[in-house]
Structures are given as C-alpha cells and as structure tokens.
Design an enzyme around this catalytic site. Sequence first.
Site, PDB file in Angstrom:
ATOM      1  NE  ARG A  73      -4.044  -2.058   2.033  1.00  0.00           N
ATOM      2  CZ  ARG A  73      -4.835  -2.461   3.011  1.00  0.00           C
ATOM      3  NH1 ARG A  73      -4.730  -1.910   4.214  1.00  0.00           N
ATOM      4  NH2 ARG A  73      -5.730  -3.392   2.800  1.00  0.00           N
TER       5      ARG A  73
ATOM      6  CE  LYS B 165       0.130  12.475 -15.620  1.00  0.00           C
ATOM      7  NZ  LYS B 165      -0.162  12.742 -17.055  1.00  0.00           N
TER       8      LYS B 165
ATOM      9  CD  GLU C  56       8.449  13.949 -23.675  1.00  0.00           C
ATOM     10  OE1 GLU C  56       8.004  15.091 -23.416  1.00  0.00           O
ATOM     11  OE2 GLU C  56       7.713  12.944 -23.748  1.00  0.00           O
TER      12      GLU C  56
ATOM     13  CE  LYS D 258       5.942  15.869 -16.130  1.00  0.00           C
ATOM     14  NZ  LYS D 258       6.130  14.537 -16.735  1.00  0.00           N
TER      15      LYS D 258
ATOM     16  CD  GLU E  90      -2.882  14.837 -17.099  1.00  0.00           C
ATOM     17  OE1 GLU E  90      -3.505  14.461 -18.095  1.00  0.00           O
ATOM     18  OE2 GLU E  90      -1.776  14.374 -16.764  1.00  0.00           O
TER      19      GLU E  90
ATOM     20  NE  ARG F 268       1.209  16.115 -14.459  1.00  0.00           N
ATOM     21  CZ  ARG F 268       1.828  15.409 -13.516  1.00  0.00           C
ATOM     22  NH1 ARG F 268       1.575  15.659 -12.243  1.00  0.00           N
ATOM     23  NH2 ARG F 268       2.690  14.475 -13.825  1.00  0.00           N
TER      24      ARG F 268
ATOM     25  CG  ASN G 103      -1.150  14.624 -21.750  1.00  0.00           C
ATOM     26  OD1 ASN G 103      -0.496  13.602 -21.593  1.00  0.00           O
ATOM     27  ND2 ASN G 103      -1.946  15.111 -20.808  1.00  0.00           N
TER      28      ASN G 103
ATOM     29  CG  HIS H 138       2.861  12.934 -24.672  1.00  0.00           C
ATOM     30  ND1 HIS H 138       3.536  14.076 -25.049  1.00  0.00           N
ATOM     31  CD2 HIS H 138       3.725  12.228 -23.896  1.00  0.00           C
ATOM     32  CE1 HIS H 138       4.751  14.061 -24.518  1.00  0.00           C
ATOM     33  NE2 HIS H 138       4.894  12.952 -23.827  1.00  0.00           N
TER      34      HIS H 138
ATOM     35  CG  HIS I 232       0.944   7.936 -25.097  1.00  0.00           C
ATOM     36  ND1 HIS I 232       0.366   8.358 -23.920  1.00  0.00           N
ATOM     37  CD2 HIS I 232       2.270   8.151 -24.955  1.00  0.00           C
ATOM     38  CE1 HIS I 232       1.316   8.820 -23.113  1.00  0.00           C
ATOM     39  NE2 HIS I 232       2.470   8.702 -23.727  1.00  0.00           N
TER      40      HIS I 232
ATOM     41  CG  HIS J 269       7.843   8.453 -25.163  1.00  0.00           C
ATOM     42  ND1 HIS J 269       6.473   8.398 -24.998  1.00  0.00           N
ATOM     43  CD2 HIS J 269       8.244   9.639 -24.641  1.00  0.00           C
ATOM     44  CE1 HIS J 269       6.060   9.517 -24.398  1.00  0.00           C
ATOM     45  NE2 HIS J 269       7.116  10.278 -24.174  1.00  0.00           N
TER      46      HIS J 269
END
Length: 300
Positions: A60, A82, A124, A165, A175, A179, A183, A186, A190, A202
């Site tokens: 956890r 993330k 990026e 960022k 997000e 935020r 993307n 992306h 993706h 990527h």
Amino acid sequence: QARLPVIGVGPGERSKHPAVWLRLVRALAEAAGGRDAIVVAVGGGVTTDLAGFAAATAMRGMRLVLVPTTLVGQVDASLGGKTAIDLPEGKNLVGTFHWPVLTIADPRFLETLPWREVRNGMAEVLKAAMVGDAGLLEGIDRDARGLSRGVPPEPGMVRRAAAVKWGIVGRDPFERGERRVLNLGHTAGHAIEAASGYRVRHGEAVAAGMVVACRVAVRLAGFPRDEVEALRGRLKALGLPDAPPVALEAASPFLARDKKARMGHVRFALPRRPGEMEPAGGDWVVPVDEALLAECWHGA
C-alpha cells in the site's frame, strides 16, 4: 551491513507489463522487510514508471527514489509523480500518482546514451519549448547538428526543459486542468507507439504527434501555419519523424481509449504559438472530430 537486493527488468516498453509488475511487487514483498524500505529506480522512463507503480502498490505504498539516466527520464518521465504500466488496449492505462521522496538527475548519465536515445529525449525538450519556453528553440536550432548525432544537450537546456514541467505540475499536480498541456504530441504519440507494437520509440512518436497536434491547432487554436513548417524543420534537423509513421486506421483504436477522451471524442492539447498553449476555457484540451483529425494526420 545492509542488504541491498537488485531487481532487474529488461529494456523497452514491453517491460511495462502487468506480469513484470507482479514479479516486482512479489520480489519487494520478499526482500523489503517492511513498508519502511525504499525503492530506488535507476534507469529510463520505462524503469521509473514501472518501479514507481510497484512502489505505489506494494504494501500500500513504499518510499521511492528516482535516478533517471536518460534524457526522456530527466526532462519528463521521472518528473511529476505519475506511474504506470501498459495494457494490450493502450499505453499507461493502469497507474497512479506516487511522488518520490527524492529525484537525482545527474547530467553525466547522458554522456553514456546511444545516439538514438539522445534524439528520443530531444522530442521532449522540444515539447517543453512549445508548451512553455519558446526561448529554448534558439538553443535547439543552434545545437541541432550535434544533438542529431547523439551529443547530449547542455545541462542548462535540460534544466530549462524540466523547469517547464515542474512549474505546471506545481500548479496542477493531479492533472485536473493545466497539466494536460504537457500531453502536447502525446495523444497521437501514445497511439502511434501502441499501434507500432512499440517499435516506434516514445520520443519519435511524440515528435510525429506534435506535428499532428500543431496542424489541428492551425484550425482550432490560431496556431500560425508557418510554425508547423518550422517545427517540421526542427524535427528533421534532429533526425526525428515529421509525420506519423503508422496509418490513422491502425492508431484509431488506441486514440479512442486515450485517457483524455470524453464521450467518444479525442481531445488534444493545442498550442496557440510556440511557448503558449490554448487554455480552452480552463479545460486545456480541445475536442477534435474524426474528419479534421484524418485531414491533419495525413498532412493538411
């Protein structure tokens, strides 16, 4: 003497698989000796995403330290909390926010990267410039020849890209709004990665995705058309794709499952001009219909 077990994973997006995650959390259960142990993730974006999700879910939640060793990792993947793994249905569809207690980004790691990984990461850096620091474009243009051959960017360029960022994440850590601009490129990127079976890397996919997004932005956000060609020129100079390397038909199923999609409509983060994104009334993403997407995917 402390026991420091090392758990290795293979390179590439295929390691962000549920079976690999399960192997990691079982290894942590065996080796950690309690949830006060610390997971130290050393590697690129795949490693930090995967180890971060394992740390978030094992017992956890375990403390996490990230040591990104790639350009993608240092300017994007390891920043912002993330974590994720992939499913056959698409990239990063299982994940959570899990903030590291420490991130160590040493620019000397970049000196060991293969040339293709430097190019990969420069997508990026270019995205960061388009999102929030147009001044970075001057350095990219100046150093493009060396960067395309694998010479790592100057540490100042890495810091500036990361600062874009961090500034946005600080204002919107989970997000819920701004935020989403991170993307840029992306949404299509993706889908390109997944449709290619992750043969397209990527950064290469994000590069092509930015071209698609900027073409859409000409129509929906007032982005100057000549800036699309300027972007394509920079990508060519860096040795990155300036057009999608997969057909829209192959990418469409993955676009439909993008996490930003609503009511069956794909939504894109769009630039108004280099360094400034379209706020879209505080939503920061804009719905794009199928006809316009098809037109922009294929080059209009």
